[in-house]
Design a protein around this motif. Structure first.
Motif, PDB file in Angstrom:
ATOM      1  N   ASP A 106       0.854  -1.183   0.000  1.00  0.00           N
ATOM      2  CA  ASP A 106       0.000   0.000   0.000  1.00  0.00           C
ATOM      3  C   ASP A 106       0.897   1.243   0.000  1.00  0.00           C
ATOM      4  OD1 ASP A 106       0.766   0.612   2.645  1.00  0.00           O
ATOM      5  OD2 ASP A 106      -1.136  -0.001   3.521  1.00  0.00           O
ATOM      6  N   PRO A 107       0.351   2.429  -0.204  1.00  0.00           N
ATOM      7  CA  PRO A 107       1.188   3.638  -0.240  1.00  0.00           C
ATOM      8  C   PRO A 107       1.904   3.937   1.074  1.00  0.00           C
ATOM      9  CG  PRO A 107      -0.941   4.069  -1.257  1.00  0.00           C
ATOM     10  CD  PRO A 107      -1.031   2.716  -0.586  1.00  0.00           C
ATOM     11  N   PHE A 108       1.629   3.161   2.126  1.00  0.00           N
ATOM     12  CA  PHE A 108       2.194   3.408   3.446  1.00  0.00           C
ATOM     13  C   PHE A 108       3.213   2.350   3.846  1.00  0.00           C
ATOM     14  CE2 PHE A 108      -2.230   4.364   2.768  1.00  0.00           C
ATOM     15  CZ  PHE A 108      -2.147   5.749   2.688  1.00  0.00           C
ATOM     16  N   GLY A 109       3.535   1.422   2.902  1.00  0.00           N
ATOM     17  CA  GLY A 109       4.564   0.425   3.116  1.00  0.00           C
ATOM     18  C   GLY A 109       4.100  -0.886   3.703  1.00  0.00           C
ATOM     19  N   ASN A 110       2.800  -1.097   3.853  1.00  0.00           N
ATOM     20  CA  ASN A 110       2.270  -2.350   4.392  1.00  0.00           C
ATOM     21  C   ASN A 110       2.013  -3.352   3.276  1.00  0.00           C
ATOM     22  OD1 ASN A 110       1.740  -1.442   7.261  1.00  0.00           O
ATOM     23  ND2 ASN A 110       0.529   0.051   6.130  1.00  0.00           N
ATOM     24  N   VAL A 111       2.214  -4.628   3.569  1.00  0.00           N
ATOM     25  CA  VAL A 111       1.886  -5.677   2.619  1.00  0.00           C
ATOM     26  C   VAL A 111       0.392  -5.966   2.755  1.00  0.00           C
ATOM     27  CG1 VAL A 111       2.293  -8.060   1.915  1.00  0.00           C
ATOM     28  CG2 VAL A 111       4.192  -6.680   2.751  1.00  0.00           C
ATOM     29  N   PHE A 112      -0.315  -5.912   1.630  1.00  0.00           N
ATOM     30  CA  PHE A 112      -1.764  -6.092   1.565  1.00  0.00           C
ATOM     31  C   PHE A 112      -2.019  -7.285   0.665  1.00  0.00           C
ATOM     32  CE2 PHE A 112      -5.958  -4.908  -0.244  1.00  0.00           C
ATOM     33  CZ  PHE A 112      -6.661  -4.667   0.923  1.00  0.00           C
ATOM     34  N   GLY A 113      -2.457  -8.404   1.251  1.00  0.00           N
ATOM     35  CA  GLY A 113      -2.662  -9.626   0.488  1.00  0.00           C
ATOM     36  C   GLY A 113      -4.092  -9.799   0.021  1.00  0.00           C
ATOM     37  N   LEU A 114      -4.250 -10.391  -1.166  1.00  0.00           N
ATOM     38  CA  LEU A 114      -5.560 -10.752  -1.707  1.00  0.00           C
ATOM     39  C   LEU A 114      -5.594 -12.242  -1.965  1.00  0.00           C
ATOM     40  CD1 LEU A 114      -6.135  -8.024  -4.454  1.00  0.00           C
ATOM     41  CD2 LEU A 114      -6.852  -7.972  -2.056  1.00  0.00           C
ATOM     42  N   ILE A 115      -6.758 -12.858  -1.726  1.00  0.00           N
ATOM     43  CA  ILE A 115      -6.948 -14.269  -2.028  1.00  0.00           C
ATOM     44  C   ILE A 115      -8.319 -14.473  -2.655  1.00  0.00           C
ATOM     45  CG2 ILE A 115      -7.753 -14.796   0.327  1.00  0.00           C
ATOM     46  CD1 ILE A 115      -6.398 -17.595  -0.059  1.00  0.00           C
ATOM     47  N   GLU A 116      -8.345 -15.217  -3.749  1.00  0.00           N
ATOM     48  CA  GLU A 116      -9.597 -15.653  -4.375  1.00  0.00           C
ATOM     49  C   GLU A 116      -9.670 -17.154  -4.150  1.00  0.00           C
ATOM     50  OE1 GLU A 116     -11.306 -16.425  -8.790  1.00  0.00           O
ATOM     51  OE2 GLU A 116     -10.365 -14.475  -8.484  1.00  0.00           O
ATOM     52  N   ASN A 117     -10.557 -17.569  -3.250  1.00  0.00           N
ATOM     53  CA  ASN A 117     -10.659 -18.981  -2.872  1.00  0.00           C
ATOM     54  C   ASN A 117     -12.145 -19.363  -2.837  1.00  0.00           C
ATOM     55  OD1 ASN A 117     -10.711 -21.494  -1.719  1.00  0.00           O
ATOM     56  ND2 ASN A 117      -9.425 -20.962   0.026  1.00  0.00           N
TER      57      ASN A 117
END
Length: 123
Positions: A106-117
């Motif tokens: 994200d623009p703030f340096g955090n890892v943002f994960g997505l999952i399609e399950n």
């Protein structure tokens, strides 16, 4: 039932809280349910994504830990997050049985994960 009740909250550091709140309001397409100068919380399908301006001083970054947020259409969300200024951290990967995962910064340096399950149904 065991002692653990499941994922409840993921907290991301956001030193620029107003900017982070605005960005995540766009990404999540909703306003926060809790909005104070010391913490902002969004209800995402019964789970909380929290923004904490002091999290960097409390939480050390653990590169091996990623929270994955469920999506119905991975391709559409990849395109959308890229358009909203996220930086793709890992390519979309099929991890088996047509379960797709990808991560973004994200623009703030955090890892943002997505999952399609399509196999997992939240209770």
């Amino acid at each position: 039932m065991g002692q653990f009740l499941g994922l409840r909250t993921v907290i991301y550091g956001a030193s620029e809280l107003a900017e982070a709140k605005a960005w995540y309001s766009m990404v999540l397409e909703q306003e926060p349910y809790f909005d104070e100068e010391y913490y902002v919380g969004f209800n995402v399908g019964g789970f909380e994504l929290g923004l904490n301006p002091d999290a960097r001083s409390v939480i050390s970054r653990a590169d091996g830990v990623v929270a994955y947020w469920g999506v119905a259409d991975m391709a559409a969300q990849v395109e959308r997050l890229n358009a909203l200024g996220a930086r793709q951290h890992s390519e979309v990967e099929n991890v088996g049985d047509d379960i797709l995962v990808a991560t973004f910064l994200d623009p703030f340096g955090n890892v943002f994960g997505l999952i399609e399950n399509k196999h997992f149904q939240a209770e």
